[in-house]
Design a protein around this motif. Structure first.
Motif, PDB file in Angstrom:
ATOM      1  N   PHE A  54       0.999  -1.256   0.156  1.00  0.00           N
ATOM      2  CA  PHE A  54       0.104   0.228   0.121  1.00  0.00           C
ATOM      3  C   PHE A  54       0.616   1.249   0.207  1.00  0.00           C
ATOM      4  O   PHE A  54       0.378   2.451  -0.463  1.00  0.00           O
ATOM      5  N   LEU A  87      -6.093   3.824   5.325  1.00  0.00           N
ATOM      6  CA  LEU A  87      -7.604   2.608   3.916  1.00  0.00           C
ATOM      7  C   LEU A  87      -8.818   2.837   4.794  1.00  0.00           C
ATOM      8  O   LEU A  87      -9.772   2.912   4.412  1.00  0.00           O
ATOM      9  N   LEU A 104     -10.503  -0.834   1.952  1.00  0.00           N
ATOM     10  CA  LEU A 104     -10.633  -2.239   2.072  1.00  0.00           C
ATOM     11  C   LEU A 104     -11.899  -3.112   1.581  1.00  0.00           C
ATOM     12  O   LEU A 104     -12.003  -3.056   2.994  1.00  0.00           O
ATOM     13  N   VAL A 151      -9.941  -1.873  -3.247  1.00  0.00           N
ATOM     14  CA  VAL A 151      -9.477  -0.818  -2.911  1.00  0.00           C
ATOM     15  C   VAL A 151     -10.715  -0.337  -3.362  1.00  0.00           C
ATOM     16  O   VAL A 151     -10.645   0.747  -4.434  1.00  0.00           O
TER      17      VAL A 151
END
Length: 298
Positions: free
Chosen positions: A183, A219, A223, A248
């Protein structure tokens, strides 16, 4: 041991008494049709070619068992749905396999067989395997099994793989640091949207005990996970435990992309020990406690 039967005639009644001696059960492990391989090939120069052929045959048998069991059809359905949603062809999607392990391990064999099954169905653009612990014989087994469609990376990139196009990341049972490195290395909306991840569940990485993995925590709800509705798997229960498919959805927060989160650790190198080659030993036999014996009645 062959089945032995003996009959004895009683003097009084003239009846026969059947005595049956049971077999000794062979240990086959928790998997059906399992072939037990007991050598330790980690960083050995090579092991015999007959064992390499046996491994290729074992991988082919696992592939057929997975296909017939239909335990992992939910992953194939998820991939087909994502390709339709993104309006892309799987022929243009590369596969990056990270943390597979040596093909002499049962878990790695099942994961490799399922990857080949996916490749047969979707015909991906390429398959690259990132595994620093492979020796020469392991690489030869993978190439013989996959064919010319597979590439084995020479360097350990520690999960830092750029996803400039839609990419399938095959990362089963990897440490959380590798997911976080993925990521962080793709910290922009375009690259994150290109990630199609088959790996461990992200919910426990985002949780409070794992808060040091800043990228996954930021995030958060972006996710989106897809997990199996039921856990009735028998063949793939352990090799695909805690497995989920993740894509994502980039949060609409422009300020989040101004600062790149810190990687969890500076290096993810795997420490391994060197072992000498050991000759394979025969399978152990477990004593059976179930002997069917009919005793004569007085």
């Amino acid at each position: 041991m062959e089945r032995q039967e003996s009959c004895s005639r009683e003097e009084d009644g003239g009846d026969f008494t059947l005595v049956v001696k049971g077999k000794k059960a062979k240990y086959t492990g928790h998997l059906r049709h399992r072939v037990r391989i007991s050598w330790v090939p980690l960083f050995d120069p090579e092991y015999p070619k007959q064992h390499q052929r046996k491994l290729c045959e074992l991988l082919c048998s696992y592939e057929q068992q997975i296909k017939s069991s239909a335990e992992l059809d939910w992953i194939r359905d998820w991939l087909a749905e994502r390709f339709t949603h993104k309006q892309i062809s799987p022929h243009t999607v590369p596969v990056q396999c990270v943390g597979l392990g040596a093909p002499t391990k049962t878990y790695s064999q099942l994961q490799l067989a399922f990857l080949k099954l996916l490749h047969r169905e979707f015909e991906f653009a390429s398959v690259t395997i990132h595994e620093p612990s492979l020796n020469r014989s392991d690489k030869r087994v993978i190439v013989d099994y996959f064919g010319d469609d597979v590439t084995i990376a020479k360097e350990n990139v520690e999960g830092k793989i750029a996803t400039t196009c839609p990419t399938l990341m095959y990362m089963l049972h990897c440490p959380p640091a590798l997911y976080s490195n993925l990521f962080v290395h793709n910290w922009n909306p375009e690259n994150l949207q290109n990630i199609l991840l088959i790996g461990n569940s992200m919910s426990w990485i985002v949780s409070e005990p794992m808060a040091r993995f800043e990228a996954a925590t930021l995030l958060g709800e972006g996710l989106v996970e897809t997990a199996p509705t039921s856990n009735n798997a028998v063949l793939t229960r352990r090799a695909f435990s805690c497995t989920s498919c993740t894509h994502v959805n980039v949060p609409d927060k422009p300020a989040m992309w101004e600062k790149v989160p810190k990687p969890p650790i500076k290096s993810c190198h795997i420490r391994v020990r060197k072992f000498k080659y050991k000759e394979p030993r025969p399978c152990r036999q477990r004593k059976s406690h179930k002997h069917s014996r009919i005793k004569s009645t007085e």
